[in-house]
Design a protein around this motif. Structure first.
Motif, short mmCIF file in Angstrom:
data_model
loop_
_atom_site.label_atom_id
_atom_site.label_comp_id
_atom_site.label_asym_id
_atom_site.label_seq_id
_atom_site.Cartn_x
_atom_site.Cartn_y
_atom_site.Cartn_z
N ARG A 208 -65.47 23.22 26.21
CA ARG A 208 -65.82 24.57 25.76
C ARG A 208 -65.17 24.74 24.43
N GLY A 209 -64.25 23.96 23.87
CA GLY A 209 -63.40 24.50 22.48
C GLY A 209 -64.11 23.98 21.40
N ASN A 210 -63.48 23.94 20.16
CA ASN A 210 -63.70 23.30 18.96
C ASN A 210 -63.05 22.14 18.52
N VAL A 211 -62.47 21.64 19.44
CA VAL A 211 -61.83 20.25 18.99
C VAL A 211 -61.94 19.26 19.58
N THR A 212 -61.83 17.98 19.11
CA THR A 212 -62.18 16.88 19.95
C THR A 212 -60.84 16.67 21.16
N LEU A 213 -61.28 16.35 22.22
CA LEU A 213 -60.21 16.22 23.11
C LEU A 213 -60.38 14.79 23.81
N ALA A 214 -58.98 14.25 24.36
CA ALA A 214 -59.03 13.14 25.17
C ALA A 214 -58.70 13.48 26.69
N PRO A 215 -59.61 13.71 27.42
CA PRO A 215 -59.33 14.23 28.62
C PRO A 215 -58.73 13.38 29.76
N ALA A 216 -57.80 13.63 30.65
CA ALA A 216 -57.56 13.04 31.75
C ALA A 216 -57.81 13.93 32.98
N VAL A 217 -58.34 13.21 34.04
CA VAL A 217 -58.72 13.87 35.17
C VAL A 217 -58.18 13.35 36.51
N ALA A 218 -57.43 14.07 37.30
CA ALA A 218 -56.86 13.80 38.38
C ALA A 218 -57.51 14.33 39.58
#
Length: 314
Positions: A208-218
């Motif tokens: 939902r933000g304005n920067v590229t993210l490298a997400p991790a999901v647990a």
């Protein structure tokens, strides 16, 4: 005469998976930022304030023994809904960001056999450009249609490659990641204890933000009385989740409980943001669920009859 279906293969096919570490190359031609004082650059990493103009250069290399004429255009990037891979808009689609701001000094380029041509690139950032990341690519497209077959279907293919453009517009950066719309589908044996149960957990990962993210999901699942049923990190989230993009992902849970009340929690983290969401589900074997449904229906019928008798008596 059979109809020829035309499928445009753009840089979307080249950019799936992890961020590009090498110039875009399909074996016949490549596109990459022109070499600078520090050597080769696999992508364009640029920073600009709103209202400014950037200039750079891109080199197109023909690796074949024949001349190549290629269409040049810039395109916005997005995450594919299927797996969150990095892809770019087609030339016929409306471009709203880098695809609309970037221009080369020509629409087409002809490159001789085993030769290279360096093309100037200009990016004009509007005064009202939103701060944050604006990912895209500079595409070199061969507009010729190559006939091929996919099973019984005749398909026309146009090939393209592109150099990534990572543009950040100056201003506040807002990392914001959320997990949304968690759903659980259960596959349980008819009789408890006679087979293996499985649950498929689906969820939406939303930048939902304005920067590229490298997400991790647990993933964490708890049963009655706080018993830990499952705890693990997930491997399917995309390496890059672009601003304002969302992807629908699934995770299989083999050995899910056959008789329990469980809570499934997903926690998504990336630099500067962390958010969790949970959903509760009741695991009941199909046979037991059927018996309960029959008992409830029978009880409802008996209650309705008793009520009608009381009404007639009154």
């Amino acid at each position: 005469m059979r109809k020829l279906s035309v499928v445009l293969l753009t840089a979307a096919l080249l950019f799936l998976g992890t961020p590009a570490a090498h110039p875009a190359d399909n074996g016949s031609w490549s596109v990459q930022p022109a070499s600078g004082p520090s050597g080769e650059r696999p992508s364009l990493y640029l920073f600009a304030a709103p209202g400014t103009t950037l200039t750079d250069r891109v080199t197109v290399t023909n690796k074949t023994a024949k001349p190549l004429t290629l269409r040049l255009y810039a395109a916005d990037a997005y995450n594919t809904p299927r797996d969150g891979g990095f892809a770019v808009r087609d030339r016929s689609e409306k471009q709203r960001s880098v695809g609309a701001w970037a221009r080369t000094d020509r629409d087409t380029v002809t490159v001789g056999p085993k030769a290279s041509v360096t093309v100037p690139l200009t990016i004009t950032v509007p005064e009202n450009a939103e701060p944050g990341d604006h990912p895209g690519a500079l595409i070199a497209l061969d507009e010729r249609v190559e006939a091929t077959r996919r099973g019984a279907l005749a398909v026309g293919v146009r090939r393209a490659v592109g150099a990534r453009i990572h543009l950040r517009v100056n201003g506040p950066t807002v990392p914001a990641l959320s997990v949304e719309d968690i759903r659980i589908e259960q596959d349980r044996p008819l009789v408890p204890g006679t087979g293996t149960s499985r649950a498929v957990i689906s969820y939406t990962l939303h930048n939902r933000g304005n920067v590229t993210l490298a997400p991790a999901v647990a993933l964490r699942a708890e049963g009655l009385f706080g018993r830990t049923l499952l705890r693990r990190g997930l491997t399917k989230p995309p390496a890059e989740l672009l601003p304002r993009q969302q992807v629908r992902l699934t995770e299989t849970w083999d050995g899910a409980p056959q008789l329990d009340r469980a809570e499934v929690e997903l926690t998504a983290t990336a630099k500067g943001t962390r958010e969790s969401a949970a959903v509760t589900f009741l695991a009941v074997p199909w046979l037991l669920a059927g018996v309960l449904a029959v008992l409830i229906a029978a009880g409802g019928t008996l209650w309705a009859r008793a009520r009608r008798r009381r009404t007639r008596t009154d």
